[in-house]
Motif scaffolding. Structure first.
Motif, mmCIF file in Angstrom:
data_model
loop_
_atom_site.group_PDB
_atom_site.id
_atom_site.type_symbol
_atom_site.label_atom_id
_atom_site.label_comp_id
_atom_site.label_asym_id
_atom_site.label_seq_id
_atom_site.Cartn_x
_atom_site.Cartn_y
_atom_site.Cartn_z
ATOM 1 N N PRO A 94 8.432 -3.710 10.800
ATOM 2 C CA PRO A 94 7.850 -3.435 9.483
ATOM 3 C C PRO A 94 8.008 -4.664 8.575
ATOM 4 O O PRO A 94 9.072 -5.298 8.548
ATOM 5 N N VAL A 95 6.969 -4.979 7.808
ATOM 6 C CA VAL A 95 6.978 -6.169 6.965
ATOM 7 C C VAL A 95 6.270 -5.839 5.654
ATOM 8 O O VAL A 95 5.193 -5.222 5.655
ATOM 9 N N THR A 96 6.882 -6.231 4.566
ATOM 10 C CA THR A 96 6.209 -6.112 3.269
ATOM 11 C C THR A 96 5.478 -7.424 2.976
ATOM 12 O O THR A 96 5.673 -8.441 3.670
ATOM 13 N N ASP A 97 4.629 -7.396 1.912
ATOM 14 C CA ASP A 97 3.900 -8.608 1.562
ATOM 15 C C ASP A 97 4.858 -9.752 1.249
ATOM 16 O O ASP A 97 4.596 -10.920 1.582
ATOM 17 N N GLU A 151 7.655 -10.384 2.545
ATOM 18 C CA GLU A 151 8.408 -10.850 3.701
ATOM 19 C C GLU A 151 7.539 -11.545 4.739
ATOM 20 O O GLU A 151 8.022 -11.950 5.795
ATOM 21 N N ALA A 169 -2.640 -2.498 1.682
ATOM 22 C CA ALA A 169 -1.304 -1.907 1.709
ATOM 23 C C ALA A 169 -0.247 -2.994 1.619
ATOM 24 O O ALA A 169 -0.387 -4.082 2.190
ATOM 25 N N ARG A 170 0.841 -2.703 0.896
ATOM 26 C CA ARG A 170 1.934 -3.662 0.764
ATOM 27 C C ARG A 170 2.947 -3.545 1.901
ATOM 28 O O ARG A 170 3.770 -4.407 2.080
ATOM 29 N N GLN A 171 2.872 -2.451 2.657
ATOM 30 C CA GLN A 171 3.761 -2.242 3.794
ATOM 31 C C GLN A 171 2.931 -2.368 5.076
ATOM 32 O O GLN A 171 1.943 -1.663 5.249
ATOM 33 N N HIS A 172 3.305 -3.288 5.938
ATOM 34 C CA HIS A 172 2.551 -3.537 7.171
ATOM 35 C C HIS A 172 3.486 -3.346 8.364
ATOM 36 O O HIS A 172 4.718 -3.361 8.237
ATOM 37 N N PRO A 194 -2.258 -9.522 7.876
ATOM 38 C CA PRO A 194 -2.202 -8.216 7.222
ATOM 39 C C PRO A 194 -3.595 -7.608 7.104
ATOM 40 O O PRO A 194 -4.584 -8.297 6.940
ATOM 41 N N ASP A 212 -1.874 -6.151 12.714
ATOM 42 C CA ASP A 212 -1.348 -5.153 11.785
ATOM 43 C C ASP A 212 -1.750 -3.762 12.292
ATOM 44 O O ASP A 212 -2.923 -3.384 12.261
ATOM 45 N N THR A 224 -1.208 -0.920 11.055
ATOM 46 C CA THR A 224 -1.547 0.087 10.046
ATOM 47 C C THR A 224 -3.048 0.282 9.892
ATOM 48 O O THR A 224 -3.488 1.225 9.237
#
Length: 901
Positions: free
Chosen positions: A156-159, A161, A185-188, A181, A208, A210
């Motif tokens: 899991p990676v946020t924008d 990170e 979404a901000r959570q990938h 990405p 990604d 998601t």
């Protein structure tokens, strides 16, 4: 005869109905008596004809009744047989459905277990890299996971990170990784490691996940539950570039990955492993061997919207209506799929056949036969010919039924997977089903029977030694011998790599009184390969266990592991020496009780206070101090650490403990404490005396006292300084005797003892007023050459001989004997006996401990370290030292030293 009579009466009605012309023409010229006789005969004939006609009608009615009764009974029996066959077909379908369900369930369990194993392996690495992930997933390439496309590791990676995570995984072996990405979404969730499992999948990292709702939902569920989760059917991202005709519904299996437990026992979440599976390939490979081209199989699952979606379908090539169907639910990981199985009752082995119609036909024929029999019995020979004709037709029908039964048998043989071969007494092959042709792989013609072993390529399991003709099961069966499960390798042009089969054969008597044979071939190649793989895995596991055991046995730390019942399941060499009795499995409580292990206070330790038992209760134990008593009153001090062991779900499955000995450390601490006491007391006292005497000297010199009169005070100061010097030298000798390196060399004890005696008595020889009768009397017998550290051995002899001289009653000369004798191969026992004041028997076991002085010796100057130094010197050389009474008075010290070879 009745038929002829009936025909005759119908052909001549006038003979009965109109008598006049008959007898008028026949009896002309006769008298009344003749006429009366003729009329009587006519009436008799009419009566007989009437009876015959009535009998014919009765026979016909009875025959019709018998025929109808038999026909009705035949129809009823046929209906019962048809119902029975239909029930048998439904049972056959139910059994095959259960096999299909078991196959799908078993195959999915294999995929789930495989993914769980990969997740555990990935989480076991302290730092997961691309090479370690490839190592963990490499066995999957040989597992033939049908439909599996690839296995990936997701994080899991946020924008915020994106840059740091991308750099991290590039440093871990994915230099070309680019995180792409998808959406706002901000959570990938990105795939950072990817290993393909089929030849058509191209690895793609940085995708990604998601962007696909189905696997995203499965990933979230897997992280929430900690279990392997299956997604709803969807189109794999890697398949979106395929042509439409090659796309197929797919699904993915995912499992969470947790790292090693931290100091608090929590396992951090690292990511997921995900395996994509194409549904049609997965189901087709799984069901081919179970459906045997007899079943239509459809597998459906609900997608994210709750709509039934086709996962895969398989249709049998046989014709006929699908008049049987079963609908069952199949549990796949955390979801339930719907399985529909359809079949034609006539296509299943043991299903519906023409037997009911055959029974009806046979029953009707039997009824007709019985009716004919009645008719024949009633009508005579004229019907006999008709009966023969009907019997001929019946025989033809029976032959047809027999052929149908033979065809049914052939169908059954064709449908089974085992090969069946039937040979006559001459070795000619009468029957072989399709499976036999496939398994045997070559023709089974008569011309090949002269050398069957070479023709079929029959070898023993080593694949090198060929079977002889006489050893083949079919040949042995023709000789009257039954064989069971004979294993062999068949290698011929059809099987160049060879297959492993089992062959069972039985003798088969023939009509001419000779013996043929029937044999059944079963292909066990896959089973043998699985057995070999299992043996290899078992050997590998045993090798790893042996390797780990060697590592644990090589270290000087005791290691013990137990299961949840407290039974010891693993121990290394040090632990076995300390605790194990060699009587088989033992519990930790029994082992501790048997060894007599106690707490640091010397009290017996309770079971619940044993570190391993505390770890089983979930506690982490650090530095628990225990004591292990040994023979002779010696004890060993152990420090123990213990930890609980957890499975993948976090449940405690056992505990492990390690211990190491700190006896020497505690002894050093005790020495240090004693040294502190000595420094505080024994060194302080002479220093105080010196300080006092110096003050006195200062005052006397200030007061003008004559310096000559101060000689006694200076002598006391010098005595105090000498005492301090002797104590410091003994302390240094005691300390260096423990850790100083041994410089072994051949040493002549005769010369060394003579040198020590000379130095010890030199001051007596030059002392003013020395008396010869007070000079020590020392006798040294011939002594051997020993392999020792010369300086340390000199100190040993100096202390012992010095004590023998010093501890002598006042006014008596010291008498000392030094001798030696062999003490086993490679050792000598040296004895120093004196006639001094002796050592009280209660003090003898303790005189070699630090700072111990017998009460009888307190009137003699000393530090209490001399014999402790001797003990350390002897112990460093691997020997022993004891103190006992000398017969006749005094003390006898004995010690052992290694001799030169």
């Amino acid at each position: 005869m009745l038929l002829e009579l009936h025909q005759w009466t119908r052909a001549t009605p006038y003979a009965i109905g109109d008598p006049t012309p008959w007898y008028a023409s026949s009896l002309s010229g006769t008298g009344p008596a003749q006429v009366a006789a003729a009329v009587a005969d006519r009436d008799s004939v009419r009566t007989v004809a009437s009876r015959v006609w009535a009998g014919v009608r009765s026979a016909a009615a009875l025959a019709i009744l018998v025929a109808l009764g038999c026909a009705g009974l035949s129809v009823g029996v046929g209906a019962v047989v048809a119902r029975s066959q239909h029930d048998a077909a439904e049972q056959q379908l139910a059994r095959r459905t259960s096999l299909v369900v078991e196959a799908v369930s078993g195959e999915t369990r294999r995929y789930v277990d495989t993914l769980r194993t990969v997740a555990a392996a990935a989480g076991a690495f302290t730092t997961l890299t691309a090479s370690k992930f490839a190592q963990a997933t490499q066995p999957l390439e040989q597992m033939r996971l049908a439909g599996a496309t690839s296995i990936v590791f997701l994080v899991p990676v946020t924008d915020a990170e994106l840059t740091s995570v991308q750099a991290l995984w590039r440093s871990r072996g994915v230099p070309g990784l680019t995180l792409l990405p998808s959406g706002a979404a901000r959570q990938h969730i990105f795939s950072v490691l990817n290993n393909p499992l089929d030849a058509m999948t191209t690895p793609r990292s940085g995708v990604d996940i998601t962007q696909a709702p189905a696997p995203t939902q499965a990933l979230a569920e897997a992280r929430r539950t900690g279990q392997v989760t299956i997604s709803t059917p969807y189109q794999l991202i890697i398949d979106q570039g395929l042509p439409p005709e090659r796309r197929q519904p797919s699904f993915s299996l995912t499992a969470p990955v947790h790292g090693p437990p931290d100091a608090q026992g929590d396992r951090p979440f690292l990511g997921w492993v995900l395996m994509g599976v194409r549904g049609r390939d997965f189901v087709g490979a799984t069901l081919d061997r179970e459906s045997q081209n007899l079943l239509d199989v459809t597998l459906r699952a609900q997608n994210a919207a709750g709509v039934d979606v086709l996962v895969a379908t398989q249709r049998a090539s046989m014709s006929g209506p699908r008049d049987l169907a079963n609908n069952v639910d199949v549990r796949v990981a955390d979801r339930s799929w719907q399985l529909r199985v359809q079949a034609s009752a006539g296509g299943l082995p043991g299903g519906t056949t023409n037997l009911p119609r055959l029974v009806e036909g046979v029953g009707i024929v039997v009824g007709l036969l019985l009716a004919g029999l009645v008719w024949v019995l009633a009508t005579g020979r004229a019907r006999a010919r008709g009966l023969v004709a009907r019997a001929t037709r019946d025989l033809t029908a029976a032959e047809t039924a027999a052929r149908r039964q033979a065809n049914l048998l052939a169908t059954i043989l064709d449908s089974i997977s085992d090969g069946v071969v039937v040979a006559d007494a001459d070795g000619a092959y009468l029957l072989r089903n399709p499976a036999a042709r496939v398994i045997v792989g070559v023709g089974t013609e008569l011309g090949n029977t002269q050398r069957p072993a070479a023709h079929f390529g029959a070898y023993r399991l080593d694949g090198q030694e060929a079977f002889s003709n006489a050893e083949l099961p079919l040949v042995r069966a023709r000789a009257g011998e039954s064989t069971e499960q004979i294993e062999m390798v068949l290698r011929n042009p059809a099987h160049p790599d060879g297959i492993v089969v089992t062959v069972s054969a039985r003798p088969m008597p023939t009509d001419d009184g000779r013996t043929g044979a029937v044999a059944v071939f079963h292909d066990i190649t896959d089973r043998k390969a699985a057995e070999i793989a299992l043996c290899a895995a078992r050997d590998d596991l045993a090798g790893q266990k042996a390797y780990l055991t060697q590592i644990l046995d090589a270290i000087d730390v005791a290691v013990l592991a137990c299961d949840t019942t407290g039974t010891i399941v693993q121990s290394n060499r040090i632990a076995r020496q300390n605790l194990m009795s060699g009587d088989g499995p033992s519990t930790i409580a029994d082992a501790v009780a048997r060894a007599g292990i106690r707490g640091s206070d010397g009290a017996l330790i309770a079971v619940e206070d044993i570190p391993l038992m505390r770890a089983l209760a979930g506690e982490q134990v650090d530095g628990a101090e225990l004591t292990l008593p040994l023979p002779g009153g010696v004890r060993r001090i152990l420090l123990v650490d213990a930890r609980p062991l957890h499975d993948a779900c976090g449940h405690i499955i056992g505990a492990v403990a390690s211990s190491y000995e700190v006896t020497a450390q505690r002894e050093r601490e005790a020495d240090l404490q004693a040294f502190a006491g000595v420094v505080a007391h024994d060194l302080n006292a002479p220093l105080a005396a010196i300080a006092g005497f110096v003050d006195i000297l200062t005052e006397d010199l200030t007061d003008g006292v004559d310096p000559v009169s101060l000689a006694a005070t200076l002598s006391r100061v010098a005595s105090a300084v000498q005492r301090m010097r002797r104590l410091i030298e003994d302390l240094l000798s005691y300390a260096t005797a423990r850790d100083r390196r041994l410089n072994r060399e051949p040493v002549d004890l005769d010369a060394l003892v003579a040198e020590v005696i000379t130095e010890r008595t030199a001051h007596l020889r030059v002392a003013p007023g020395a008396r010869r009768d007070q000079f020590p009397h020392i006798v040294a017998a011939p002594l051997p050459i020993v392999d020792v550290d010369k300086a340390m051995t000199r100190q040993l002899l100096d202390n012992l001989i010095g004590n023998a001289i010093k501890y002598t009653p006042a006014g008596e000369p010291a008498r000392i004997n030094v001798s030696a004798e062999p003490d086993g191969e490679g050792w000598t026992r040296v004895q120093i006996a004196d006639r001094g004041i002796g050592i009280p028997i209660n003090d003898q076991p303790h005189v070699f401990t630090s700072f111990h002085r017998a009460a009888a010796h307190t009137n003699y100057t000393g530090t209490g370290l001399g014999l402790a130094i001797c003990h350390r010197v002897v112990n460093r050389h691997g020997g022993t030292i004891t103190a006992t009474d000398n017969p006749g008075g005094g003390t006898r010290i004995q010690f052992t030293l290694p001799t030169t070879s």
